[in-house]
Design a protein around this motif. Structure first.
Motif, PDB file in Angstrom:
ATOM      1  N   ILE A 372      -9.626  40.608  40.689  1.00 25.81           N
ATOM      2  CA  ILE A 372      -7.845  40.080  41.057  1.00 25.81           C
ATOM      3  C   ILE A 372      -7.897  39.846  42.247  1.00 25.81           C
ATOM      4  CG2 ILE A 372      -6.085  39.961  39.478  1.00 25.81           C
ATOM      5  CD1 ILE A 372      -7.337  41.153  37.031  1.00 25.81           C
ATOM      6  N   PRO A 373      -7.451  38.953  42.591  1.00 33.46           N
ATOM      7  CA  PRO A 373      -6.192  38.389  43.753  1.00 33.46           C
ATOM      8  C   PRO A 373      -5.381  38.590  43.746  1.00 33.46           C
ATOM      9  CG  PRO A 373      -7.161  36.427  43.030  1.00 33.46           C
ATOM     10  CD  PRO A 373      -7.817  37.629  42.310  1.00 33.46           C
ATOM     11  N   PHE A 374      -4.275  39.788  43.747  1.00 37.77           N
ATOM     12  CA  PHE A 374      -3.453  39.837  43.488  1.00 37.77           C
ATOM     13  C   PHE A 374      -2.167  39.157  44.757  1.00 37.77           C
ATOM     14  CE2 PHE A 374      -4.827  42.647  40.574  1.00 37.77           C
ATOM     15  CZ  PHE A 374      -3.491  42.461  39.893  1.00 37.77           C
ATOM     16  N   LYS A 375      -1.197  38.925  44.922  1.00 40.25           N
ATOM     17  CA  LYS A 375      -0.321  38.637  46.204  1.00 40.25           C
ATOM     18  C   LYS A 375       0.470  39.477  46.096  1.00 40.25           C
ATOM     19  CE  LYS A 375       0.560  34.715  43.848  1.00 40.25           C
ATOM     20  NZ  LYS A 375       1.736  33.247  42.739  1.00 40.25           N
ATOM     21  N   GLU A 376      -0.176  39.999  47.904  1.00 38.64           N
ATOM     22  CA  GLU A 376       0.138  41.860  48.295  1.00 38.64           C
ATOM     23  C   GLU A 376       1.622  41.739  49.182  1.00 38.64           C
ATOM     24  OE1 GLU A 376      -3.067  42.273  50.842  1.00 38.64           O
ATOM     25  OE2 GLU A 376      -3.916  43.438  49.283  1.00 38.64           O
ATOM     26  N   PHE A 377       1.919  40.169  49.321  1.00 40.62           N
ATOM     27  CA  PHE A 377       3.185  40.253  50.265  1.00 40.62           C
ATOM     28  C   PHE A 377       4.293  38.952  49.005  1.00 40.62           C
ATOM     29  CE2 PHE A 377       0.590  41.406  53.224  1.00 40.62           C
ATOM     30  CZ  PHE A 377       1.410  41.677  54.705  1.00 40.62           C
ATOM     31  N   GLY A 378       5.204  38.900  49.369  1.00 44.09           N
ATOM     32  CA  GLY A 378       6.537  38.222  48.967  1.00 44.09           C
ATOM     33  C   GLY A 378       6.374  36.921  49.483  1.00 44.09           C
ATOM     34  N   PRO A 379       7.071  36.252  48.341  1.00 44.44           N
ATOM     35  CA  PRO A 379       8.322  36.493  48.426  1.00 44.44           C
ATOM     36  C   PRO A 379       8.633  36.610  46.778  1.00 44.44           C
ATOM     37  CG  PRO A 379       8.214  34.323  48.066  1.00 44.44           C
ATOM     38  CD  PRO A 379       7.355  35.020  49.319  1.00 44.44           C
ATOM     39  N   ASN A 380       7.549  36.431  46.179  1.00 53.15           N
ATOM     40  CA  ASN A 380       7.509  36.741  44.485  1.00 53.15           C
ATOM     41  C   ASN A 380       5.995  37.381  44.612  1.00 53.15           C
ATOM     42  OD1 ASN A 380      10.299  35.752  43.729  1.00 53.15           O
ATOM     43  ND2 ASN A 380       9.321  33.352  43.563  1.00 53.15           N
ATOM     44  N   TYR A 381       6.137  38.455  43.766  1.00 52.31           N
ATOM     45  CA  TYR A 381       4.419  38.779  43.411  1.00 52.31           C
ATOM     46  C   TYR A 381       4.250  38.087  42.151  1.00 52.31           C
ATOM     47  CZ  TYR A 381       1.457  43.173  42.393  1.00 52.31           C
ATOM     48  OH  TYR A 381       0.493  43.970  42.341  1.00 52.31           O
ATOM     49  N   GLY A 382       2.894  38.593  41.719  1.00 53.70           N
ATOM     50  CA  GLY A 382       2.429  37.558  41.245  1.00 53.70           C
ATOM     51  C   GLY A 382       0.215  37.607  41.389  1.00 53.70           C
ATOM     52  N   VAL A 383      -0.451  36.935  40.914  1.00 50.00           N
ATOM     53  CA  VAL A 383      -1.589  36.661  41.284  1.00 50.00           C
ATOM     54  C   VAL A 383      -2.367  35.548  41.596  1.00 50.00           C
ATOM     55  CG1 VAL A 383      -2.092  38.455  39.853  1.00 50.00           C
ATOM     56  CG2 VAL A 383      -2.713  36.839  38.963  1.00 50.00           C
ATOM     57  N   TYR A 384      -3.148  35.245  42.569  1.00 46.37           N
ATOM     58  CA  TYR A 384      -3.480  34.074  42.800  1.00 46.37           C
ATOM     59  C   TYR A 384      -4.542  33.075  41.441  1.00 46.37           C
ATOM     60  CZ  TYR A 384      -2.135  34.857  47.552  1.00 46.37           C
ATOM     61  OH  TYR A 384      -0.962  35.144  48.214  1.00 46.37           O
ATOM     62  N   GLN A 385      -4.882  33.856  41.006  1.00 45.69           N
ATOM     63  CA  GLN A 385      -6.070  33.046  40.212  1.00 45.69           C
ATOM     64  C   GLN A 385      -6.415  34.832  38.851  1.00 45.69           C
ATOM     65  OE1 GLN A 385      -8.212  32.934  43.065  1.00 45.69           O
ATOM     66  NE2 GLN A 385      -6.511  31.678  43.900  1.00 45.69           N
ATOM     67  N   LEU A 386      -6.706  34.828  37.814  1.00 49.33           N
ATOM     68  CA  LEU A 386      -6.848  35.419  37.062  1.00 49.33           C
ATOM     69  C   LEU A 386      -7.650  34.702  35.998  1.00 49.33           C
ATOM     70  CD1 LEU A 386      -5.550  37.958  35.914  1.00 49.33           C
ATOM     71  CD2 LEU A 386      -4.068  36.902  33.656  1.00 49.33           C
ATOM     72  N   PRO A 387      -9.553  35.288  36.286  1.00 50.46           N
ATOM     73  CA  PRO A 387      -9.990  34.703  35.583  1.00 50.46           C
ATOM     74  C   PRO A 387     -10.428  35.460  34.262  1.00 50.46           C
ATOM     75  CG  PRO A 387     -10.703  34.911  37.698  1.00 50.46           C
ATOM     76  CD  PRO A 387      -9.632  35.570  37.637  1.00 50.46           C
ATOM     77  N   VAL A 388     -10.820  34.871  32.944  1.00 50.77           N
ATOM     78  CA  VAL A 388     -10.190  35.451  32.009  1.00 50.77           C
ATOM     79  C   VAL A 388     -11.603  34.906  31.006  1.00 50.77           C
ATOM     80  CG1 VAL A 388      -7.458  36.394  31.500  1.00 50.77           C
ATOM     81  CG2 VAL A 388      -8.605  33.841  30.671  1.00 50.77           C
TER      82      VAL A 388
END
Length: 390
Positions: A372-388
């Protein structure tokens, strides 16, 4: 004073930036190098972060010389100040007018509409096949439509509004594209405000105008509500679902006892604390914090993410415990600038997680968690995509 600076990079999707953790382990408050001010005081313990964020003598006015978020781009009078950049008494005057829109009672009345939005969004996702990117299919559309309702965006404009909102908060979009989307949204909100001057409706913009808000000021507020209420909530939806799918025992807890969902929302907010910037202040007086004197003119950075892992406040802080009772977390900040839309964010997250648990019993990750491509740097943490898939 430490000589090494720090990074906001997250190398473990389940933990705050390693340098933030290191600074907390080294002591409650530490002075480190900072680009704009030479040095900055980093505050990491829960009680001390509350002290900094709760004391208005730590200024939020980014136009002040020496403020850690003043990179030299501010010109007095050339830029309209946002609510998050105001100090008393100006801040209290502006915030008081808008606070009534976000009371627990007022937000609770939005539940049926938010439930409708979530149900229809999941319907559309299921109708598209048996797999999707949850970020695009659910996480981004839900808060976008909720904010559109708040601002009174006409139904026929929802497509434009959602498309540009998603483009603006998409870190994969080239800078030029994000700037263009931001310009389009600001222009749209400005035109929306002007339309409410002559034809008021049942929306937050019309009510604020009736309460005496200046149209130019209200345009800035409308844009702030859009951005603050969109990306952060979308990121929390994605991270929450990713964690539940990676840790099926947590998902099973919610399936066995749906009444745990509100507590799960608070615990996940504490655990991820996605905002890595925004709690930066400038001391306007000599103030003692944790036995250290911070002098007027010195910069301060309050790390809410590691404060929410403070073992003195949250036993076994690196564990996710839906029964913890984590309402005292600092994911929404603290003090006069505590997140205005926190009640709305809580409700959206509760409705979404409840619907996911109830309606998607076979939902699973379509790729290994490590991919899963997580957002490694800020400003807000999250994921770029979440394949389900389901």
């Amino acid at each position: 004073m430490q000589t090494a600076s720090f990074s906001t990079q997250r190398v473990d999707p389940y933990n705050p930036p390693a340098d933030h953790v290191r600074l907390q382990q080294g002591g409650s408050i530490t002075q480190v190098p900072w680009p704009n001010t030479g040095t900055i005081w980093v505050v990491t313990k829960h009680a001390d972060v509350r002290t900094v964020l709760g004391d208005a003598r730590f200024s939020s006015d980014r136009a002040l010389p020496g403020h850690p978020m003043n990179s030299g781009g501010y010109v007095t009078g050339a830029q309209l100040k946002q609510l998050i950049e105001m100090d008393p008494p100006e801040h209290a005057q502006h915030r008081l007018r808008i606070m009534g829109e976000f009371t627990v009672k007022k937000i609770a009345a939005m539940r049926p509409r938010i439930e409708q939005i979530v149900e229809e969004t999941i319907d559309a996702m299921l109708a598209s096949g048996n797999e999707a990117d949850l970020v695009e299919a659910l996480s981004l559309p839900v808060p976008s439509m909720v904010i559109a309702d708040l601002l009174g965006v006409p139904y026929e404009d929802h497509g434009f509004f959602q498309e540009n909102s998603a483009t603006f908060v998409d870190a994969d979009t080239p800078v030029e594209g994000r700037i263009a989307a931001m310009g389009a949204l600001k222009k749209y909100v400005g035109e929306l405000v002007q339309s409410r001057v002559t034809a008021p409706g049942d929306d937050i913009l019309s009510r604020q105008l009736a309460a005496g808000a200046d149209p130019v000021e209200l345009t800035g507020l409308g844009f702030l509500l859009l951005i603050a209420g969109h990306e952060t909530t979308a990121n929390m939806i994605s991270l929450s679902v990713a964690a539940l799918l990676d840790k099926p025992e947590l998902l099973q807890q919610l399936r066995d006892d749906p009444s745990l969902v509100p507590g799960a929302v608070e615990e996940l907010l504490r655990y991820f604390t996605i905002a890595d910037v925004g709690h930066q202040r400038l001391a306007t007086a000599d103030i003692e914090v944790a036995g250290t004197m911070i002098h007027a003119g010195e910069a301060v950075y309050a790390f809410a993410n590691v404060a929410n892992r403070d073992p003195d406040v949250f036993p076994e802080p690196n564990a996710i415990d839906f029964t913890r009772g984590a309402r005292n977390h600092l994911a929404f900040g603290f003090g006069p600038h505590q997140c205005l839309g926190q009640n709305l964010a809580r409700l959206e997250l509760e409705v979404v997680l409840s619907a996911v648990v109830r309606r998607l019993p076979t939902l699973r990750l379509a790729v290994p968690f490590g991919e899963i491509p997580f957002k490694e740097f800020g400003p807000n943490y999250g994921v770029y995509q979440l394949p389900v898939a389901w």
